[in-house]
Write a protein that holds these residues in place. Structure first.
Motif, mmCIF file in Angstrom:
data_model
loop_
_atom_site.group_PDB
_atom_site.id
_atom_site.type_symbol
_atom_site.label_atom_id
_atom_site.label_comp_id
_atom_site.label_asym_id
_atom_site.label_seq_id
_atom_site.Cartn_x
_atom_site.Cartn_y
_atom_site.Cartn_z
ATOM 1 N N GLN A 108 11.167 40.541 10.029
ATOM 2 C CA GLN A 108 11.615 39.629 8.979
ATOM 3 C C GLN A 108 10.545 38.604 8.627
ATOM 4 O O GLN A 108 10.356 38.273 7.453
ATOM 5 C CB GLN A 108 12.896 38.912 9.411
ATOM 6 C CG GLN A 108 14.138 39.776 9.380
ATOM 7 C CD GLN A 108 15.405 38.957 9.507
ATOM 8 O OE1 GLN A 108 15.465 37.802 9.083
ATOM 9 N NE2 GLN A 108 16.442 39.543 10.110
ATOM 10 N N GLY B 66 13.796 45.156 8.336
ATOM 11 C CA GLY B 66 14.240 45.709 9.597
ATOM 12 C C GLY B 66 13.149 45.733 10.649
ATOM 13 O O GLY B 66 13.419 45.543 11.838
ATOM 14 N N ALA C 57 21.553 45.025 1.825
ATOM 15 C CA ALA C 57 21.678 46.111 2.801
ATOM 16 C C ALA C 57 23.112 46.230 3.303
ATOM 17 O O ALA C 57 23.656 47.344 3.428
ATOM 18 C CB ALA C 57 20.726 45.873 3.973
ATOM 19 N N THR D 291 17.754 40.590 0.675
ATOM 20 C CA THR D 291 17.668 41.946 1.218
ATOM 21 C C THR D 291 18.738 42.189 2.271
ATOM 22 O O THR D 291 19.340 43.265 2.326
ATOM 23 C CB THR D 291 16.269 42.184 1.820
ATOM 24 O OG1 THR D 291 15.272 41.945 0.822
ATOM 25 C CG2 THR D 291 16.140 43.620 2.314
ATOM 26 N N ILE E 99 14.134 46.781 2.494
ATOM 27 C CA ILE E 99 15.129 46.911 3.560
ATOM 28 C C ILE E 99 14.458 47.315 4.864
ATOM 29 O O ILE E 99 14.715 46.730 5.931
ATOM 30 C CB ILE E 99 16.208 47.939 3.159
ATOM 31 C CG1 ILE E 99 17.133 47.353 2.079
ATOM 32 C CG2 ILE E 99 17.030 48.373 4.375
ATOM 33 C CD1 ILE E 99 18.138 48.343 1.527
ATOM 34 N N GLN E 100 13.578 48.290 4.799
ATOM 35 C CA GLN E 100 12.901 48.754 6.013
ATOM 36 C C GLN E 100 11.894 47.728 6.521
ATOM 37 O O GLN E 100 11.696 47.592 7.734
ATOM 38 C CB GLN E 100 12.220 50.089 5.729
ATOM 39 C CG GLN E 100 13.225 51.196 5.402
ATOM 40 C CD GLN E 100 12.568 52.523 5.098
ATOM 41 O OE1 GLN E 100 12.252 53.295 5.999
ATOM 42 N NE2 GLN E 100 12.355 52.800 3.822
ATOM 43 N N THR F 80 14.170 37.711 2.145
ATOM 44 C CA THR F 80 14.875 38.332 3.261
ATOM 45 C C THR F 80 16.389 38.127 3.164
ATOM 46 O O THR F 80 17.157 39.027 3.520
ATOM 47 C CB THR F 80 14.362 37.772 4.598
ATOM 48 O OG1 THR F 80 14.501 36.342 4.596
ATOM 49 C CG2 THR F 80 12.899 38.133 4.809
ATOM 50 N N ALA G 144 17.724 48.175 8.113
ATOM 51 C CA ALA G 144 17.476 46.754 7.860
ATOM 52 C C ALA G 144 17.468 45.931 9.142
ATOM 53 O O ALA G 144 17.298 44.709 9.097
ATOM 54 C CB ALA G 144 18.529 46.203 6.898
#
Length: 361
Positions: free
Chosen positions: A228, A225, A245, A241, A221-222, A238, A77
């Motif tokens: 954003q 990361g 995370a 998330t 999540i990815q 965001t 994240a």
């Protein structure tokens, strides 16, 4: 072609880092007047030479798998969750407290309840940093470091004033039905501290892999990361998330702490420092490149080094701290993976130029 190259890098860079770390350890041993060959043989024997040693390696790797997974989720994240140690300690405290407060519950309810309680405690502790990051943009590095020390001294106060036996610095031993260690596993591994927590750790690896690869939340999540702003533009929340995370990361770290409380120590004591499983879990995740299945191998390597390293000082006069030097060197080379990539690319470029010159002749 690019995917194949990424997969190759994810394998050869950690392997090269381990080899270089062992080489640095060998050089230091030689300079200090010790025999690196016999010491490394003693290390392997001490880690894999008996059922007891193998059991201890697996027990040592169990919490590292969980804390490593916790770091990996946060890392995916885009966060550096340096608070794994505090989250694990809180999970350790709450899982043991749950087991001590409800000793009359049957095992099928008490043990899962204690495990879940530890995971929830770790999640809530990490969630504080996640919420501050999502709402106010606060650095998770600073908040998790502060929360680590709050967890350490707060836990010590609770153990000393609430859970301790008399004037002691430790709690009572948890009830038998709340323990992850069993006579069967002790007999199987010649009285090691190996316990059923390894199954929980392996199950967590599969769950995290499925989360990251097969779910919408894992994709979000990815995405957060990586960028954003792009994730927000695509309609992702965001803030939600980020918090999710960190909650998942903390829950995994709390599980790691619960493994120590319910499996290894079976109680909790007043600690003078944060549990090493937090920082070692970070190293495991970094070595594995945050790959869930790679974390298993990295945790086993750390278990071998930790347990086998104890045999070095028994078989020779070499101080056991040499193993810490090896581990530090491995992590150094993992962190300096750009240097390994550069050397690899330089080598490939040199070979190509040489091949071109020979072809021109």
């Amino acid at each position: 072609m690019r995917i194949k190259q990424m997969n190759f890098n994810s394998i050869w860079i950690p392997v090269t880092s381990v080899i270089l770390g062992l080489l640095v350890g060998a050089i230091i041993m030689l300079l200090s007047g010790f025999d690196p060959v016999s010491n490394y043989l003693a290390l392997i024997t001490g880690a894999l030479g008996s059922p007891n040693a193998i059991g201890e390696v697996l027990r040592s790797a169990t919490p590292l798998i969980l804390t490593g997974l916790g770091f990996a989720v946060a890392n995916k994240a885009g966060f550096f969750n340096i608070g794994l140690a505090g989250q694990a300690l809180v999970g350790w405290l709450v899982s043991v407290t749950f087991a001590l407060w409800f000793p009359s519950l049957p095992g099928w309810l008490l043990l899962p309840g204690a495990i879940i309680a530890g995971a929830l405690a770790g999640a809530l502790w990490a969630g504080i940093a996640g919420w501050l990051r999502a709402m106010f943009g606060t650095s998770e590095v600073i908040t998790t470091i502060m929360l680590n020390y709050i967890a350490l001294y707060g836990t010590n106060a609770i153990v000393k004033d609430v859970l301790a036996v008399g004037d002691g610095d430790y709690s009572k031993t948890i009830p038998v039905q709340a323990r992850l260690r069993t006579p069967f596993l002790e007999q199987l591994t010649q009285n090691s501290t190996f316990h059923w927590g390894i199954l929980i750790a392996l199950a967590a690896v599969v769950v995290v892999w499925l989360l990251l690869k097969r779910t919408t939340l894992g994709f979000e999540i990815q995405s957060v990361g990586m960028n954003q702003d792009a994730a927000r533009y695509a309609g992702m929340s965001t803030k939600r998330t980020i918090v999710m995370a960190m909650l998942i990361s903390g829950a995994l770290a709390g599980l790691g702490g619960a493994m120590e409380g319910l499996g290894n120590f079976q109680n909790i004591i007043v600690n003078t420092a944060l549990p090493p499983i937090g920082f070692d879990g970070m190293s495991v995740a970094l070595l594995a490149g945050s790959s869930p299945f790679g974390i298993i191998l990295a945790a086993l390597l750390f278990g071998i080094l930790k347990i086998g390293g104890l045999n070095i000082s028994i078989a020779s006069t070499t101080p056991p701290e040499i193993v810490d030097i090896v581990i530090a060197a491995v992590i150094f080379f993992v962190g300096a993976n750009y240097l390994i990539r550069y050397l690899g690319q330089t080598g490939r470029g040199w070979r190509k130029k040489k091949a071109v010159k020979e072809a021109a002749k």
